[in-house]
Design a protein around this motif. Sequence first.
Motif, mmCIF file in Angstrom:
data_model
loop_
_atom_site.group_PDB
_atom_site.id
_atom_site.type_symbol
_atom_site.label_atom_id
_atom_site.label_comp_id
_atom_site.label_asym_id
_atom_site.label_seq_id
_atom_site.Cartn_x
_atom_site.Cartn_y
_atom_site.Cartn_z
ATOM 1 N N ALA A 128 -28.427 -1.816 -5.078
ATOM 2 C CA ALA A 128 -27.205 -2.062 -5.846
ATOM 3 C C ALA A 128 -26.417 -3.152 -5.145
ATOM 4 C CB ALA A 128 -26.383 -0.778 -5.939
ATOM 5 N N ASP A 129 -25.276 -3.477 -5.722
ATOM 6 C CA ASP A 129 -24.395 -4.432 -5.066
ATOM 7 C C ASP A 129 -23.967 -3.843 -3.728
ATOM 8 O OD1 ASP A 129 -24.538 -6.160 -7.234
ATOM 9 O OD2 ASP A 129 -22.837 -5.202 -8.237
ATOM 10 N N ALA A 130 -23.487 -4.718 -2.856
ATOM 11 C CA ALA A 130 -23.050 -4.270 -1.536
ATOM 12 C C ALA A 130 -21.988 -3.179 -1.665
ATOM 13 C CB ALA A 130 -22.495 -5.440 -0.739
ATOM 14 N N LEU A 131 -22.154 -2.129 -0.897
ATOM 15 C CA LEU A 131 -21.180 -1.053 -0.874
ATOM 16 C C LEU A 131 -20.042 -1.438 0.068
ATOM 17 C CD1 LEU A 131 -23.650 1.949 -0.632
ATOM 18 C CD2 LEU A 131 -22.307 1.268 -2.615
ATOM 19 N N GLN A 132 -18.845 -1.042 -0.285
ATOM 20 C CA GLN A 132 -17.676 -1.334 0.531
ATOM 21 C C GLN A 132 -17.184 -0.051 1.187
ATOM 22 O OE1 GLN A 132 -14.715 -3.368 -1.785
ATOM 23 N NE2 GLN A 132 -16.167 -4.877 -2.540
ATOM 24 N N ILE A 133 -16.782 -0.175 2.445
ATOM 25 C CA ILE A 133 -16.280 0.976 3.177
ATOM 26 C C ILE A 133 -15.115 0.549 4.061
ATOM 27 C CG2 ILE A 133 -17.990 0.676 5.026
ATOM 28 C CD1 ILE A 133 -18.056 3.773 5.260
ATOM 29 N N ASP A 134 -14.076 1.369 4.081
ATOM 30 C CA ASP A 134 -12.964 1.179 5.001
ATOM 31 C C ASP A 134 -13.257 2.014 6.233
ATOM 32 O OD1 ASP A 134 -10.638 -0.349 3.642
ATOM 33 O OD2 ASP A 134 -11.375 1.010 2.090
ATOM 34 N N VAL A 135 -13.168 1.416 7.408
ATOM 35 C CA VAL A 135 -13.413 2.130 8.652
ATOM 36 C C VAL A 135 -12.127 2.123 9.475
ATOM 37 C CG1 VAL A 135 -14.751 2.231 10.788
ATOM 38 C CG2 VAL A 135 -15.865 1.559 8.640
ATOM 39 N N TYR A 136 -11.730 3.315 9.894
ATOM 40 C CA TYR A 136 -10.530 3.510 10.706
ATOM 41 C C TYR A 136 -10.978 3.905 12.105
ATOM 42 C CZ TYR A 136 -8.443 3.511 6.107
ATOM 43 O OH TYR A 136 -8.072 3.162 4.842
ATOM 44 N N ARG A 137 -10.412 3.223 13.102
ATOM 45 C CA ARG A 137 -10.835 3.459 14.484
ATOM 46 C C ARG A 137 -9.683 3.231 15.442
ATOM 47 N NH1 ARG A 137 -11.485 -1.258 17.267
ATOM 48 N NH2 ARG A 137 -11.546 -3.146 15.989
ATOM 49 N N ASP A 138 -9.815 3.857 16.598
ATOM 50 C CA ASP A 138 -8.871 3.670 17.691
ATOM 51 C C ASP A 138 -9.098 2.274 18.285
ATOM 52 O OD1 ASP A 138 -8.355 3.910 20.833
ATOM 53 O OD2 ASP A 138 -7.124 5.409 19.788
ATOM 54 N N PRO A 139 -8.059 1.599 18.733
ATOM 55 C CA PRO A 139 -8.232 0.249 19.272
ATOM 56 C C PRO A 139 -9.080 0.175 20.541
ATOM 57 C CG PRO A 139 -5.973 1.011 19.603
ATOM 58 C CD PRO A 139 -6.659 2.016 18.729
ATOM 59 N N ASN A 140 -9.253 1.278 21.242
ATOM 60 C CA ASN A 140 -9.980 1.271 22.514
ATOM 61 C C ASN A 140 -11.425 1.738 22.417
ATOM 62 O OD1 ASN A 140 -7.605 0.459 23.973
ATOM 63 N ND2 ASN A 140 -6.849 2.523 23.635
ATOM 64 N N CYS A 141 -11.945 1.924 21.217
ATOM 65 C CA CYS A 141 -13.281 2.501 21.065
ATOM 66 C C CYS A 141 -14.336 1.420 20.843
ATOM 67 C CB CYS A 141 -13.293 3.491 19.898
ATOM 68 S SG CYS A 141 -14.862 4.363 19.766
ATOM 69 N N GLY A 142 -15.282 1.319 21.773
ATOM 70 C CA GLY A 142 -16.358 0.338 21.656
ATOM 71 C C GLY A 142 -17.481 0.776 20.745
ATOM 72 N N CYS A 143 -17.802 2.070 20.732
ATOM 73 C CA CYS A 143 -18.912 2.525 19.898
ATOM 74 C C CYS A 143 -18.572 2.411 18.414
ATOM 75 C CB CYS A 143 -19.345 3.946 20.252
ATOM 76 S SG CYS A 143 -18.147 5.224 19.855
ATOM 77 N N CYS A 144 -17.286 2.431 18.088
ATOM 78 C CA CYS A 144 -16.873 2.265 16.694
ATOM 79 C C CYS A 144 -17.257 0.869 16.201
ATOM 80 C CB CYS A 144 -15.367 2.463 16.547
ATOM 81 S SG CYS A 144 -14.789 4.102 17.033
ATOM 82 N N LYS A 145 -17.056 -0.130 17.043
ATOM 83 C CA LYS A 145 -17.439 -1.495 16.683
ATOM 84 C C LYS A 145 -18.952 -1.585 16.509
ATOM 85 C CE LYS A 145 -13.582 -3.613 19.138
ATOM 86 N NZ LYS A 145 -13.206 -4.447 20.287
ATOM 87 N N ALA A 146 -19.698 -0.882 17.339
ATOM 88 C CA ALA A 146 -21.163 -0.893 17.220
ATOM 89 C C ALA A 146 -21.598 -0.227 15.910
ATOM 90 C CB ALA A 146 -21.794 -0.190 18.421
ATOM 91 N N TRP A 147 -20.917 0.846 15.491
ATOM 92 C CA TRP A 147 -21.254 1.489 14.219
ATOM 93 C C TRP A 147 -20.920 0.570 13.052
ATOM 94 C CZ3 TRP A 147 -18.595 3.624 9.900
ATOM 95 C CH2 TRP A 147 -19.416 4.410 9.067
#
Length: 142
Positions: free
Chosen positions: A18-37
Amino acid sequence: MRKLLASLLLFAGSVQAADALQIDVYRDPNCGCCKAWISHMTDNGFVVYDHVRSDMPALKHQLGIPAELASCHTGVMDGRYIEGHVPAKDVKRLAEMPEAAGLAVPGMPIGSPGMEMGSRQDPYSVVVIGKDGDRAEFSRYP
């Protein structure tokens, strides 16, 4: 619970292009694994809107995420939540399950998307949470 489990069986493996799915991701500013996800999600065709917040527990409470299923970041797609290090292929399957409130990978299991650390791979489950609060195992890794 029966309806939720029946839909898992019905839609297993039925992900369609399908067309690209859109997702909003909320994260703490100090989290590195969130950026990796987030990178994992974009690598798998998602358009990600990254929101940095310092009040993650309040957001999780507002979305109705059970505390025992919490992780470090929270995605929201089509009004449903994606809690923690859920693989992109499972997030794509969620689009086929209108009775689900969300998916969660509790904690931060080593080897899950965004938590890759060498060759170590801890077993983990993705949990589907129904709008009625019922829970079931959605998928299991490895």
